[in-house]
Design a protein around this motif. Sequence first.
Motif, PDB file in Angstrom:
ATOM      1  N   PRO A   2      28.003  68.246  44.503  1.00 31.98           N
ATOM      2  CA  PRO A   2      27.825  66.831  44.817  1.00 31.98           C
ATOM      3  C   PRO A   2      28.758  66.322  45.904  1.00 31.98           C
ATOM      4  N   LEU A   3      28.430  65.161  46.437  1.00 33.22           N
ATOM      5  CA  LEU A   3      29.421  64.353  47.134  1.00 33.22           C
ATOM      6  C   LEU A   3      30.259  63.687  46.054  1.00 33.22           C
ATOM      7  N   VAL A   4      31.579  63.812  46.159  1.00 32.12           N
ATOM      8  CA  VAL A   4      32.473  63.288  45.124  1.00 32.12           C
ATOM      9  C   VAL A   4      33.181  62.046  45.653  1.00 32.12           C
ATOM     10  N   VAL A   5      33.087  60.945  44.905  1.00 30.08           N
ATOM     11  CA  VAL A   5      33.626  59.655  45.340  1.00 30.08           C
ATOM     12  C   VAL A   5      35.094  59.488  44.969  1.00 30.08           C
ATOM     13  N   GLY A   6      35.472  59.872  43.754  1.00 31.07           N
ATOM     14  CA  GLY A   6      36.803  59.581  43.227  1.00 31.07           C
ATOM     15  C   GLY A   6      37.916  60.388  43.862  1.00 31.07           C
ATOM     16  N   LYS A   7      39.132  60.127  43.387  1.00 33.76           N
ATOM     17  CA  LYS A   7      40.301  60.857  43.884  1.00 33.76           C
ATOM     18  C   LYS A   7      40.020  62.350  43.896  1.00 33.76           C
ATOM     19  N   PRO A   8      40.364  63.059  44.985  1.00 33.68           N
ATOM     20  CA  PRO A   8      41.200  62.649  46.115  1.00 33.68           C
ATOM     21  C   PRO A   8      40.418  62.196  47.352  1.00 33.68           C
ATOM     22  N   ASN A   9      39.162  61.876  47.206  1.00 34.00           N
ATOM     23  CA  ASN A   9      38.312  61.655  48.367  1.00 34.00           C
ATOM     24  C   ASN A   9      38.478  60.268  48.980  1.00 34.00           C
ATOM     25  N   LYS A  10      38.059  60.162  50.227  1.00 33.14           N
ATOM     26  CA  LYS A  10      38.295  58.943  50.999  1.00 33.14           C
ATOM     27  C   LYS A  10      37.503  57.750  50.487  1.00 33.14           C
ATOM     28  N   TYR A  11      36.402  57.996  49.794  1.00 30.38           N
ATOM     29  CA  TYR A  11      35.511  56.893  49.420  1.00 30.38           C
ATOM     30  C   TYR A  11      36.188  55.924  48.448  1.00 30.38           C
ATOM     31  N   ILE A  12      36.967  56.443  47.523  1.00 32.94           N
ATOM     32  CA  ILE A  12      37.636  55.564  46.568  1.00 32.94           C
ATOM     33  C   ILE A  12      38.760  54.786  47.250  1.00 32.94           C
ATOM     34  N   VAL A  13      39.445  55.400  48.198  1.00 31.84           N
ATOM     35  CA  VAL A  13      40.496  54.702  48.944  1.00 31.84           C
ATOM     36  C   VAL A  13      39.883  53.615  49.816  1.00 31.84           C
ATOM     37  N   GLU A  14      38.795  53.938  50.496  1.00 26.49           N
ATOM     38  CA  GLU A  14      38.125  52.943  51.346  1.00 26.49           C
ATOM     39  C   GLU A  14      37.652  51.743  50.525  1.00 26.49           C
ATOM     40  N   ALA A  15      37.160  52.002  49.319  1.00 28.97           N
ATOM     41  CA  ALA A  15      36.700  50.912  48.457  1.00 28.97           C
ATOM     42  C   ALA A  15      37.871  50.004  48.063  1.00 28.97           C
ATOM     43  N   ILE A  16      39.032  50.591  47.777  1.00 29.64           N
ATOM     44  CA  ILE A  16      40.220  49.810  47.411  1.00 29.64           C
ATOM     45  C   ILE A  16      40.712  48.981  48.596  1.00 29.64           C
ATOM     46  N   LEU A  17      40.800  49.593  49.776  1.00 32.79           N
ATOM     47  CA  LEU A  17      41.259  48.870  50.963  1.00 32.79           C
ATOM     48  C   LEU A  17      40.368  47.671  51.248  1.00 32.79           C
ATOM     49  N   GLU A  18      39.064  47.877  51.090  1.00 30.87           N
ATOM     50  CA  GLU A  18      38.109  46.804  51.358  1.00 30.87           C
ATOM     51  C   GLU A  18      38.194  45.697  50.314  1.00 30.87           C
ATOM     52  N   LYS A  19      38.203  46.071  49.040  1.00 28.93           N
ATOM     53  CA  LYS A  19      38.176  45.069  47.980  1.00 28.93           C
ATOM     54  C   LYS A  19      39.461  44.263  47.908  1.00 28.93           C
ATOM     55  N   TYR A  20      40.614  44.921  48.061  1.00 28.38           N
ATOM     56  CA  TYR A  20      41.903  44.252  47.856  1.00 28.38           C
ATOM     57  C   TYR A  20      42.611  43.874  49.163  1.00 28.38           C
ATOM     58  N   LYS A  21      41.952  44.107  50.289  1.00 30.52           N
ATOM     59  CA  LYS A  21      42.492  43.707  51.597  1.00 30.52           C
ATOM     60  C   LYS A  21      43.881  44.297  51.829  1.00 30.52           C
ATOM     61  N   LEU A  22      43.992  45.597  51.673  1.00 30.91           N
ATOM     62  CA  LEU A  22      45.257  46.300  51.846  1.00 30.91           C
ATOM     63  C   LEU A  22      45.200  47.221  53.058  1.00 30.91           C
ATOM     64  N   GLU A  23      46.377  47.609  53.540  1.00 31.74           N
ATOM     65  CA  GLU A  23      46.507  48.609  54.596  1.00 31.74           C
ATOM     66  C   GLU A  23      47.132  49.875  54.004  1.00 31.74           C
ATOM     67  N   LYS A  24      46.791  51.011  54.563  1.00 33.83           N
ATOM     68  CA  LYS A  24      47.264  52.276  54.008  1.00 33.83           C
ATOM     69  C   LYS A  24      48.783  52.366  53.947  1.00 33.83           C
ATOM     70  N   GLU A  25      49.443  51.870  54.978  1.00 36.24           N
ATOM     71  CA  GLU A  25      50.906  51.998  55.025  1.00 36.24           C
ATOM     72  C   GLU A  25      51.603  51.141  53.975  1.00 36.24           C
ATOM     73  N   GLU A  26      50.875  50.238  53.332  1.00 34.95           N
ATOM     74  CA  GLU A  26      51.460  49.382  52.301  1.00 34.95           C
ATOM     75  C   GLU A  26      51.408  50.014  50.916  1.00 34.95           C
ATOM     76  N   ILE A  27      50.754  51.187  50.809  1.00 31.80           N
ATOM     77  CA  ILE A  27      50.382  51.724  49.502  1.00 31.80           C
ATOM     78  C   ILE A  27      51.102  53.029  49.185  1.00 31.80           C
ATOM     79  N   ALA A  28      51.470  53.193  47.911  1.00 32.23           N
ATOM     80  CA  ALA A  28      51.943  54.479  47.390  1.00 32.23           C
ATOM     81  C   ALA A  28      51.043  54.881  46.227  1.00 32.23           C
ATOM     82  N   MET A  29      50.633  56.128  46.204  1.00 32.42           N
ATOM     83  CA  MET A  29      49.808  56.675  45.130  1.00 32.42           C
ATOM     84  C   MET A  29      50.703  57.394  44.137  1.00 32.42           C
ATOM     85  N   VAL A  30      50.625  57.022  42.863  1.00 35.47           N
ATOM     86  CA  VAL A  30      51.478  57.598  41.818  1.00 35.47           C
ATOM     87  C   VAL A  30      50.606  58.285  40.772  1.00 35.47           C
TER      88      VAL A  30
END
Length: 263
Positions: free
Chosen positions: A183-211
């Motif tokens: 399949p095409l996989v949406v969730g971590k570690p793929n870009k689709y879940i990150v893109e959805a978060i950036l769009e929904k919460y109006k964030l920039e990548k450099e502002e974020i840490a993944m834990v």
Amino acid sequence: MNNLKEKKCFLLDMDGTIYLGDELIDGAKGFLKKVKEENKRYLFLTNNSSKNKGAYVEKLEKLGINAEEEEIFTSGEATTIYLNKRKQGAKVFLLGTKALEEEFEKAGFELVKERNKEVDFVVLGFDTTLTYEKLWIACDYIAEGVEYIATHPDFVCPLAEGKCMPDVGSIIALIKGTTGKEPLVVGKPNKYIVEAILEKYKLEKEEIAMVGDRLYTDIRTGLDNGLSSILVMSGETDEKMLENTEFVPNYVFNSIKDMIDIV
């Protein structure tokens, strides 16, 4: 650690990072309190698509953590966002729990539950209600060429006491063995879940840490998507796995408790 003090948002894996099974990991509440005291934010980010936001709010509350639905983001929600960009109101054959079915219906999708019907996508979630019949129908659709999407790639759902619960990745392997397709996989570690978060919460990548506690999902999410990556050793990963991994985290802590002073 100065770089981490500059982060405005922490994406927090839940299983193995905030809790294990029904046990809160020591220091989790203290970390969350410190983040809010510093006027920063966190999002609970999970690849587990078997539950909806309400279920996670309820679980966190039972563990003593007050959470709002907007602070929770699942691979299931990310998948609905991705598919709605592809085709709104699409017909979906879904391998998922009742909670995931409700999430897809709320997002406007038409769920097909029989074989030999018109289907736009087959979607594989973490389906703890999976039956042989559902799996067989999915394989038929996939073999016929229907586009195949999975919410996430995890092989095992982390539980307390070392229990081994098969997750979506294990079913992906089974379906590949039957159909030869992945399949095409949406969730971590793929870009689709990150893109959805950036769009929904109006964030920039450099502002974020993944834990998180998993190298091949949580840490790889950071490495592959330009986010700072923080490994906590309270879940799946042990020292030997860390020594041998290709996914080397930017930071390593024994648990989230040790992160309180770096927020």
